[in-house]
Scaffold this active site. Structure first.
Site, mmCIF file in Angstrom:
data_model
loop_
_atom_site.group_PDB
_atom_site.id
_atom_site.type_symbol
_atom_site.label_atom_id
_atom_site.label_comp_id
_atom_site.label_asym_id
_atom_site.label_seq_id
_atom_site.Cartn_x
_atom_site.Cartn_y
_atom_site.Cartn_z
ATOM 1 N N GLU A 144 -3.073 0.119 -3.854
ATOM 2 C CA GLU A 144 -2.713 -1.118 -3.130
ATOM 3 C C GLU A 144 -2.940 -2.345 -3.995
ATOM 4 O O GLU A 144 -3.815 -2.366 -4.863
ATOM 5 C CB GLU A 144 -3.476 -1.235 -1.813
ATOM 6 C CG GLU A 144 -4.952 -1.242 -1.989
ATOM 7 C CD GLU A 144 -5.732 -1.424 -0.690
ATOM 8 O OE1 GLU A 144 -5.364 -2.269 0.145
ATOM 9 O OE2 GLU A 144 -6.746 -0.723 -0.560
ATOM 10 N N ASP B 75 0.861 -1.188 0.000
ATOM 11 C CA ASP B 75 0.000 0.000 0.000
ATOM 12 C C ASP B 75 0.900 1.241 0.000
ATOM 13 O O ASP B 75 1.806 1.361 0.832
ATOM 14 C CB ASP B 75 -0.889 -0.016 1.256
ATOM 15 C CG ASP B 75 -1.922 1.097 1.237
ATOM 16 O OD1 ASP B 75 -3.120 0.772 1.138
ATOM 17 O OD2 ASP B 75 -1.544 2.281 1.327
#
Ligand code: TTP
Ligand code: MG
Length: 382
Positions: A136, A37
């Site tokens: 992500e 992420d």
């Protein structure tokens, strides 16, 4: 067992779990999942192209208008988070918390371009990959065979993103998607947290129950009432009692608390849908805030649509009211489109049809049913 920082301050791992018997366990057909992420994504893209912003509180979102602005914070740099600013907070509140912050409007084409570049780097490693949002993705790195080698690969990926794009990310490595996601969030920003099978429960037990995917504010409050604060408390609690309070979802909750999550990574190369949503920090029925948020979400999905060279047919509007009451309404066009004005007007039509005037907690847009636009056609259609 407690987390030990191996390569301060970024890497948290369980060194005694990285050798000997764990290598054998890992080799035994265990899954090894990476979740990556990006850190303060939109803000980091701005800082990357404007180095004068480095180290400063940078807030991306609506215009604060000296504290009178409507709308919300999209995200902010970690320097701004030190002042208490968070995603989805009213921009007026962010202005009060840090009036000298640098407030910037979102530049979705730039973020989409950065996202495509990040995902391109990830894909170049050749693992099964699922992109789950603009910043992500999961990778199934099981073929590397063991956690130490997975960690080495993760460090390579992190360095590639930093060196080629000037952006930082956080990574979690674990035997399941749910735990990898929890792990990537464990040491943000610029963290790398490795949770091999033998360290799984020791990692999860002390975490607040809120870290379990799916446990929101309401479930957290219920659990706290029952004296359950951590994942360990949850596992120590009578399962029948949990079922009494949460019904069948207690079983899924219990499984997740043990780190069990059988979901498989679904290769996201074939885009099935493009969605964006925003949770309001405070529930709102202010039409100006709602419509401006919908316009921002519409621009964002359209940028991804253009970047992916797709045209869509179906648009779904999602409205969540307090109490997790969610309404979805879809409409399909008779033809494929990539026109932002069409998206905006369709969103407004659906909103008028479905909105009942109550305060709204979350609002979102999803595009689906795609056709590929070839590059030439895309140019001609402009
Ligand atoms: P996140 O990954 O949730 O947040 P982030 O990357 O900004 O920060 P973190 O380091 O905590 O991961 O979301 C990715 C981007 O999505 C974020 O940069 C901006 C956008 N976003 C919104 O527009 N509104 C929101 O409420 C959230 C949570 C994100
Ligand atoms: Mg992020």
């Amino acid at each position: 067992m407690v987390p030990v920082t191996v390569n301060p301050p970024a890497i948290t791992a369980y060194p005694d779990a990285l050798h000997g018997v764990e290598r054998e366990i890992a080799a035994e057909n265990r899954r090894i999942i990476i979740h990556l992420d990006m850190d303060s994504f939109y803000a980091s893209v701005e800082v990357q192209r404007r180095p004068d912003l480095a180290g400063k509180p940078v807030v991306i979102g609506a215009d604060p208008k000296q504290g009178k602005g409507r709308g919300v914070v999209s995200t902010c740099s970690y320097e701004a988070r030190a002042f208490g600013i968070r995603s989805a907070m009213p921009i007026s509140q962010a202005f009060v918390l840090c009036p000298h912050a640098i407030f910037l409007p979102p530049d979705f084409p730039a973020y989409t371009q950065a996202s495509v570049a990040v995902m391109g780097i990830l894909r170049s490693y050749g693992f099964l990959m699922e992109q789950v949002s603009i910043d992500e993705a999961f990778l199934d790195v099981s073929p590397v065979g063991n956690f130490p080698d997975a960690q080495a690969r993760a460090e390579e990926i992190r360095a590639a993103i930093r060196n080629r794009l000037g952006l930082s990310c956080s990574i979690g490595i674990a035997p399941s998607m749910a735990v990898a996601k929890i792990a990537s969030d464990f040491k943000k920003p610029n963290g790398l947290t490795v949770v091999p099978p033998a360290a799984l429960q020791a990692f999860l037990d002390p975490l607040p129950v809120r870290k379990i995917p799916g446990v929101g504010k309401k479930a957290e409050a219920l659990l706290l009432e029952m004296g359950i604060r951590t994942v360990g408390d949850l596992l120590g609690h009578d399962v029948q009692d949990l079922i009494g309070r949460f019904g069948r979802s207690a079983i899924a909750l219990h499984q997740l608390a043990c780190g069990n999550d059988d979901r498989e990574i679904v290769d996201s190369h074939d885009v099935k849908s493009i969605s964006r949503e925003t949770t309001f920090d405070m529930d709102t029925d202010d039409p100006e805030v709602i419509i401006s948020t919908l316009d921002l979400l519409a621009s964002s999905v359209c940028d991804t649509l253009a970047e992916e060279q797709l045209r869509f047919k179906t648009l779904t509007l999602k409205i969540r009211y307090p109490g997790f009451i969610t309404r979805n309404k879809s409409r399909s066009l008779s033809h494929y489109s990539r026109d932002p004005a069409t998206v905006r007007s369709l969103v407004r039509i659906l909103f008028r049809e479905v909105y009942d005037g109550r305060k709204i907690r979350l609002i979102g847009i999803r595009l689906s049913s795609f056709e590929k636009t070839d590059a030439l056609q895309a140019t001609l259609c402009l």
